[in-house]
Design a protein around this motif. Structure first.
Motif, PDB file in Angstrom:
ATOM      1  N   GLY A  53      16.800  36.128  54.048  1.00  8.71           N
ATOM      2  CA  GLY A  53      17.720  35.105  54.532  1.00  8.71           C
ATOM      3  C   GLY A  53      19.104  35.584  54.892  1.00  8.71           C
ATOM      4  O   GLY A  53      19.892  34.823  55.453  1.00  8.71           O
ATOM      5  N   ALA A  54      19.455  36.830  54.578  1.00  6.32           N
ATOM      6  CA  ALA A  54      20.832  37.266  54.823  1.00  6.32           C
ATOM      7  C   ALA A  54      20.932  38.781  54.889  1.00  6.32           C
ATOM      8  O   ALA A  54      20.021  39.509  54.485  1.00  6.32           O
ATOM      9  N   ILE A  55      22.076  39.220  55.394  1.00  3.66           N
ATOM     10  CA  ILE A  55      22.437  40.634  55.389  1.00  3.66           C
ATOM     11  C   ILE A  55      23.608  40.766  54.421  1.00  3.66           C
ATOM     12  O   ILE A  55      24.655  40.152  54.627  1.00  3.66           O
ATOM     13  N   LEU A  56      23.419  41.522  53.364  1.00  2.00           N
ATOM     14  CA  LEU A  56      24.429  41.660  52.319  1.00  2.00           C
ATOM     15  C   LEU A  56      25.028  43.053  52.357  1.00  2.00           C
ATOM     16  O   LEU A  56      24.332  44.038  52.113  1.00  2.00           O
ATOM     17  N   GLU A  57      26.324  43.135  52.669  1.00  2.00           N
ATOM     18  CA  GLU A  57      26.986  44.434  52.750  1.00  2.00           C
ATOM     19  C   GLU A  57      27.987  44.585  51.619  1.00  2.00           C
ATOM     20  O   GLU A  57      28.817  43.712  51.391  1.00  2.00           O
ATOM     21  N   ARG A  58      27.902  45.698  50.920  1.00  2.00           N
ATOM     22  CA  ARG A  58      28.837  46.040  49.854  1.00  2.00           C
ATOM     23  C   ARG A  58      29.551  47.312  50.289  1.00  2.00           C
ATOM     24  O   ARG A  58      28.908  48.310  50.592  1.00  2.00           O
ATOM     25  N   SER A  59      30.891  47.277  50.332  1.00  2.00           N
ATOM     26  CA  SER A  59      31.685  48.430  50.768  1.00  2.00           C
ATOM     27  C   SER A  59      32.453  49.017  49.601  1.00  2.00           C
ATOM     28  O   SER A  59      32.810  48.314  48.653  1.00  2.00           O
ATOM     29  N   TYR A  60      32.719  50.319  49.685  1.00  2.00           N
ATOM     30  CA  TYR A  60      33.380  51.045  48.610  1.00  2.00           C
ATOM     31  C   TYR A  60      34.656  51.686  49.143  1.00  2.00           C
ATOM     32  O   TYR A  60      34.676  52.238  50.238  1.00  2.00           O
ATOM     33  N   ILE A  61      35.742  51.607  48.352  1.00  2.00           N
ATOM     34  CA  ILE A  61      37.052  52.107  48.768  1.00  2.00           C
ATOM     35  C   ILE A  61      37.482  53.201  47.793  1.00  2.00           C
ATOM     36  O   ILE A  61      37.368  53.047  46.579  1.00  2.00           O
ATOM     37  N   TYR A  62      38.011  54.295  48.352  1.00  2.00           N
ATOM     38  CA  TYR A  62      38.446  55.432  47.543  1.00  2.00           C
ATOM     39  C   TYR A  62      39.938  55.649  47.733  1.00  2.00           C
ATOM     40  O   TYR A  62      40.483  55.405  48.804  1.00  2.00           O
ATOM     41  N   GLU A  63      40.595  56.129  46.687  1.00  2.00           N
ATOM     42  CA  GLU A  63      42.021  56.401  46.770  1.00  2.00           C
ATOM     43  C   GLU A  63      42.256  57.851  47.159  1.00  2.00           C
ATOM     44  O   GLU A  63      41.295  58.583  47.424  1.00  2.00           O
ATOM     45  N   GLU A  64      43.512  58.254  47.180  1.00  2.00           N
ATOM     46  CA  GLU A  64      43.855  59.593  47.685  1.00  2.00           C
ATOM     47  C   GLU A  64      43.266  60.722  46.858  1.00  2.00           C
ATOM     48  O   GLU A  64      43.113  61.839  47.343  1.00  2.00           O
ATOM     49  N   TYR A  65      42.915  60.484  45.598  1.00  2.00           N
ATOM     50  CA  TYR A  65      42.302  61.515  44.769  1.00  2.00           C
ATOM     51  C   TYR A  65      40.780  61.445  44.802  1.00  2.00           C
ATOM     52  O   TYR A  65      40.103  62.025  43.954  1.00  2.00           O
ATOM     53  N   GLU A  66      40.244  60.705  45.764  1.00  2.00           N
ATOM     54  CA  GLU A  66      38.807  60.560  46.010  1.00  2.00           C
ATOM     55  C   GLU A  66      38.073  59.870  44.865  1.00  2.00           C
ATOM     56  O   GLU A  66      36.879  60.045  44.675  1.00  2.00           O
TER      57      GLU A  66
END
Length: 178
Positions: A53-66
């Motif tokens: 029924g859906a497309i579920l996207e989960r995104s990940y964010i990294y800081e300057e020290y990875e």
């Protein structure tokens, strides 16, 4: 599209070049198709699940020290996609994101879950978790603490007010807080 941590919020950064991301396709335990995107150094950038029924996207964010500093839930991904927003507001962050904070030794000291539920952690000089506090314990001014034996095994796990934990440390020397 990637996200970065700005001074006070998370902002949409740039498009990745075609050769910067690797893709893998798999099927999860519920028999849904999953596309995983990773960057050149192997960090997870996004995970997209295709349900009936859906497309579920989960995104990940990294800081300057990875280090991982944010995780955008599928609900927030959909809101941002529909609105075309280029910045995540504080209210959206508190309601839909998981965020992470680290100390100078790269140990995770705080994790905030969607709904603004924060978990704080304190380590001893050996890198073991000795104190932990979530929102429920914070309301009562309590901490969960661990005591270890000489081999590093957990021998006691209790909940108490921080003042009592500190008094035990000074009186009996069995818990170390740095």
């Amino acid at each position: 599209m990637g996200w970065t941590k700005g001074a006070s919020s998370f902002v949409k950064s740039r498009l990745f070049e075609p050769d910067e991301l690797s893709y893998s396709n798999t099927i999860d335990k519920d028999n849904n198709g999953v596309v995983i995107q990773k960057d050149r150094i192997g960090r997870l950038i996004s995970k997209t699940t295709f349900t009936s029924g859906a497309i579920l996207e989960r995104s990940y964010i990294y800081e300057e020290y990875e280090r991982l500093c944010g995780e955008i839930s599928p609900a927030l991904s959909q809101i941002l996609s529909l609105s075309g927003a280029t910045e995540i507001t504080q209210a959206q962050q508190e309601m839909y994101m998981t965020t992470f904070r680290y100390d100078e030794k790269n140990r995770q000291i705080s994790k905030t879950l969607p709904g603004n539920l924060r978990i704080d952690v304190v380590y001893d000089r050996y890198g073991r978790i000795v104190l932990k506090q979530d929102n429920r314990l914070r309301e009562m001014d309590y901490w969960s603490f661990s005591k270890y034996d000489q081999y590093g095994r957990t021998i006691t796990l209790r909940t108490s007010q921080l003042l009592l934990v500190i008094l035990n440390y000074f009186m009996y020397g069995w818990i170390i807080i740095e």
